[in-house]
Design a protein around this motif. Structure first.
Motif, PDB file in Angstrom:
ATOM      1  N   GLY A 278     -22.367  10.061  19.675  1.00 34.70           N
ATOM      2  CA  GLY A 278     -22.534  11.002  20.777  1.00 34.70           C
ATOM      3  C   GLY A 278     -22.679  10.365  22.128  1.00 34.70           C
ATOM      4  N   THR A 279     -22.718   9.016  22.194  1.00 29.55           N
ATOM      5  CA  THR A 279     -22.848   8.348  23.494  1.00 29.55           C
ATOM      6  C   THR A 279     -21.550   8.484  24.285  1.00 29.55           C
ATOM      7  OG1 THR A 279     -24.380   6.724  22.531  1.00 29.55           O
ATOM      8  CG2 THR A 279     -23.349   6.165  24.640  1.00 29.55           C
ATOM      9  N   GLU A 280     -21.667   8.861  25.570  1.00 30.20           N
ATOM     10  CA  GLU A 280     -20.483   8.968  26.425  1.00 30.20           C
ATOM     11  C   GLU A 280     -19.983   7.569  26.748  1.00 30.20           C
ATOM     12  OE1 GLU A 280     -19.109  10.853  30.745  1.00 30.20           O
ATOM     13  OE2 GLU A 280     -21.170  11.076  30.016  1.00 30.20           O
ATOM     14  N   LEU A 281     -18.703   7.350  26.500  1.00 32.88           N
ATOM     15  CA  LEU A 281     -18.128   6.019  26.664  1.00 32.88           C
ATOM     16  C   LEU A 281     -17.383   5.920  27.987  1.00 32.88           C
ATOM     17  CD1 LEU A 281     -16.702   5.414  23.066  1.00 32.88           C
ATOM     18  CD2 LEU A 281     -18.843   4.565  24.037  1.00 32.88           C
ATOM     19  N   THR A 282     -17.685   4.864  28.727  1.00 32.65           N
ATOM     20  CA  THR A 282     -16.942   4.517  29.937  1.00 32.65           C
ATOM     21  C   THR A 282     -16.663   3.034  29.899  1.00 32.65           C
ATOM     22  OG1 THR A 282     -18.931   4.079  31.229  1.00 32.65           O
ATOM     23  CG2 THR A 282     -18.070   6.357  31.271  1.00 32.65           C
ATOM     24  N   GLU A 283     -15.713   2.593  30.682  1.00 36.70           N
ATOM     25  CA  GLU A 283     -15.389   1.166  30.710  1.00 36.70           C
ATOM     26  C   GLU A 283     -16.586   0.349  31.210  1.00 36.70           C
ATOM     27  OE1 GLU A 283     -12.223  -1.925  32.838  1.00 36.70           O
ATOM     28  OE2 GLU A 283     -12.147   0.242  33.260  1.00 36.70           O
ATOM     29  N   ALA A 284     -17.221   0.804  32.275  1.00 39.43           N
ATOM     30  CA  ALA A 284     -18.357   0.056  32.821  1.00 39.43           C
ATOM     31  C   ALA A 284     -19.530   0.052  31.856  1.00 39.43           C
ATOM     32  CB  ALA A 284     -18.762   0.661  34.169  1.00 39.43           C
ATOM     33  N   GLY A 285     -19.806   1.198  31.249  1.00 35.90           N
ATOM     34  CA  GLY A 285     -20.942   1.266  30.322  1.00 35.90           C
ATOM     35  C   GLY A 285     -20.716   0.430  29.095  1.00 35.90           C
ATOM     36  N   CYS A 286     -19.477   0.449  28.581  1.00 41.53           N
ATOM     37  CA  CYS A 286     -19.190  -0.330  27.372  1.00 41.53           C
ATOM     38  C   CYS A 286     -19.223  -1.832  27.689  1.00 41.53           C
ATOM     39  CB  CYS A 286     -17.828   0.077  26.830  1.00 41.53           C
ATOM     40  SG  CYS A 286     -17.602  -0.233  25.057  1.00 41.53           S
ATOM     41  N   ARG A 287     -18.762  -2.230  28.862  1.00 34.88           N
ATOM     42  CA  ARG A 287     -18.794  -3.643  29.223  1.00 34.88           C
ATOM     43  C   ARG A 287     -20.232  -4.133  29.365  1.00 34.88           C
ATOM     44  NH1 ARG A 287     -15.086  -7.078  31.425  1.00 34.88           N
ATOM     45  NH2 ARG A 287     -13.612  -5.367  31.813  1.00 34.88           N
ATOM     46  N   GLU A 288     -21.078  -3.312  29.992  1.00 27.38           N
ATOM     47  CA  GLU A 288     -22.484  -3.695  30.148  1.00 27.38           C
ATOM     48  C   GLU A 288     -23.170  -3.832  28.796  1.00 27.38           C
ATOM     49  OE1 GLU A 288     -25.856  -4.846  32.140  1.00 27.38           O
ATOM     50  OE2 GLU A 288     -23.819  -4.573  32.917  1.00 27.38           O
ATOM     51  N   ALA A 289     -22.869  -2.929  27.875  1.00 26.76           N
ATOM     52  CA  ALA A 289     -23.502  -3.006  26.541  1.00 26.76           C
ATOM     53  C   ALA A 289     -23.025  -4.223  25.777  1.00 26.76           C
ATOM     54  CB  ALA A 289     -23.196  -1.727  25.763  1.00 26.76           C
ATOM     55  N   ALA A 290     -21.736  -4.581  25.949  1.00 21.25           N
ATOM     56  CA  ALA A 290     -21.196  -5.713  25.194  1.00 21.25           C
ATOM     57  C   ALA A 290     -21.881  -7.022  25.555  1.00 21.25           C
ATOM     58  CB  ALA A 290     -19.691  -5.818  25.446  1.00 21.25           C
TER      59      ALA A 290
ATOM     60  N   GLY B 130     -14.264 -10.566  16.891  1.00 25.83           N
ATOM     61  CA  GLY B 130     -13.927 -11.775  17.623  1.00 25.83           C
ATOM     62  C   GLY B 130     -15.073 -12.226  18.507  1.00 25.83           C
ATOM     63  N   ASN B 131     -15.794 -11.308  19.141  1.00 28.06           N
ATOM     64  CA  ASN B 131     -16.962 -11.613  19.964  1.00 28.06           C
ATOM     65  C   ASN B 131     -18.109 -10.722  19.512  1.00 28.06           C
ATOM     66  OD1 ASN B 131     -15.879 -13.595  21.740  1.00 28.06           O
ATOM     67  ND2 ASN B 131     -14.841 -11.983  22.907  1.00 28.06           N
ATOM     68  N   LEU B 132     -19.309 -11.089  19.919  1.00 33.51           N
ATOM     69  CA  LEU B 132     -20.469 -10.276  19.569  1.00 33.51           C
ATOM     70  C   LEU B 132     -20.309  -8.877  20.182  1.00 33.51           C
ATOM     71  CD1 LEU B 132     -23.377 -12.872  20.078  1.00 33.51           C
ATOM     72  CD2 LEU B 132     -22.407 -12.058  17.915  1.00 33.51           C
ATOM     73  N   ALA B 133     -20.736  -7.880  19.415  1.00 32.88           N
ATOM     74  CA  ALA B 133     -20.594  -6.489  19.850  1.00 32.88           C
ATOM     75  C   ALA B 133     -21.937  -5.792  19.828  1.00 32.88           C
ATOM     76  CB  ALA B 133     -19.601  -5.742  18.947  1.00 32.88           C
ATOM     77  N   ALA B 134     -22.089  -4.810  20.709  1.00 37.24           N
ATOM     78  CA  ALA B 134     -23.280  -3.963  20.734  1.00 37.24           C
ATOM     79  C   ALA B 134     -22.945  -2.644  20.048  1.00 37.24           C
ATOM     80  CB  ALA B 134     -23.717  -3.714  22.166  1.00 37.24           C
ATOM     81  N   VAL B 135     -23.959  -2.023  19.439  1.00 37.39           N
ATOM     82  CA  VAL B 135     -23.768  -0.760  18.730  1.00 37.39           C
ATOM     83  C   VAL B 135     -24.353   0.375  19.575  1.00 37.39           C
ATOM     84  CG1 VAL B 135     -24.244   0.530  16.626  1.00 37.39           C
ATOM     85  CG2 VAL B 135     -23.893  -1.957  16.516  1.00 37.39           C
ATOM     86  N   LEU B 136     -23.533   1.384  19.868  1.00 39.81           N
ATOM     87  CA  LEU B 136     -23.974   2.579  20.573  1.00 39.81           C
ATOM     88  C   LEU B 136     -24.058   3.738  19.579  1.00 39.81           C
ATOM     89  CD1 LEU B 136     -21.800   2.356  23.828  1.00 39.81           C
ATOM     90  CD2 LEU B 136     -24.101   1.461  23.412  1.00 39.81           C
TER      91      LEU B 136
END
Length: 276
Positions: A203-215, A194-200
């Motif tokens: 093994g990357t540790e996922l957090t809400e803040a980290g995933c939002r920043e990457a998006a 639906g929106n552009l996505a970033a690829v991690l």
């Protein structure tokens, strides 16, 4: 010459003067009286032995008959014959008198604890808002139409819906973008975001803040997954098993889509999705 007067005849039971007839008899029994009592002695002869045994037998028989008679009459009941008295008679145990009840002190009710100040309980989530959660599912090749996946749909709405080509084309662009994942087969099985996505990377540790920043720096919009012919292009973008796509939903939720597996030539993509 006149004979001397013999005197009066002896009474019954008296012996005449002169030596006693039993004196000098070999079985004669002699009794001696003293302060300590009466003792007797007799020569050890067969006659005296028989007399002594006969006397003991008579004495034992009389004693036994007396005891049995008393027992039968109820006089001796607690002393069975042949049992010692300290074993046969037991003193009945008398229970001690009940002690007087001690008056208990009047119970004082404990003071009610004061309610501790606490924050007001947070209201339960509205049915129109879906709480943070993780779901796992797989997307198959869609033979016709579109599969619409709304990951931040309210609790009373399904995550996935199948629509026809006509229904999809009749939707507005905003409605189409309200679905985080859309699968179709035009011209090949494709998964559209639906929106552009970033690829991690895996093994990357996922957090809400980290995933939002990457998006915010996302560049991936769609990828194909039907056959092995698409593998090189997907690998170049980092789209492989273990990688994660971070994007935001139309309602501002942060979504991490982890690719669990892409079994090429089966037309499947397996996903583990976390929604904040």
């Amino acid at each position: 010459m006149t004979a001397p007067d013999p005197g009066p005849p002896p009474h019954d039971g008296e012996q005449p003067d002169g030596p006693h007839p039993a004196e000098g008899h070999p079985d004669r029994v002699t009794f001696h009286a003293s302060r300590d009592g009466v003792s007797w002695e007799a020569p050890d002869t067969q006659a005296n032995r028989r007399a002594l045994l006969l006397s003991l037998a008579i004495l034992g028989t009389v004693t036994t008959i007396t005891v049995l008679a008393m027992n039968a009459a109820g006089i001796i009941t607690a002393l069975p014959i042949g049992i010692k008295s300290n074993e046969a008679v037991s003193t009945p145990r008398v229970p001690p008198p009940p002690s007087a009840p001690v008056p208990s002190a009047p119970s004082v009710p404990a003071p009610s604890p004061l309610p501790s100040p606490s924050a007001e309980p947070s209201p339960s989530p509205s049915p129109s808002i879906r709480a943070p959660r993780t779901v796992s599912f797989q997307i198959d090749v869609v033979s016709t139409g579109y599969e619409l996946i709304d990951l931040d749909a309210p609790n009373d709405k399904p995550l996935s819906t199948l629509v026809t080509d006509e229904d999809w084309n009749a939707m507005s662009e905003a409605d189409q973008k309200s679905y985080e994942l859309v699968a179709h087969d035009h011209p090949a099985p494709t998964l559209v975001l639906g929106n552009l996505a970033a690829v991690l990377p895996p093994g990357t540790e996922l957090t809400e803040a980290g995933c939002r920043e990457a998006a915010r720096a996302g560049t991936i919009k769609s990828f194909r997954y039907a056959t092995a012919a698409e593998r090189p292009a997907n690998d170049a973008k980092g789209l492989r098993a273990g990688a994660t796509l971070c994007l935001t939903s139309s309602k501002g939720a942060v979504i991490a889509v982890r690719i669990a597996d892409i079994p090429y030539d089966l037309g499947l993509v397996k996903l583990d999705v976390t929604i904040w």
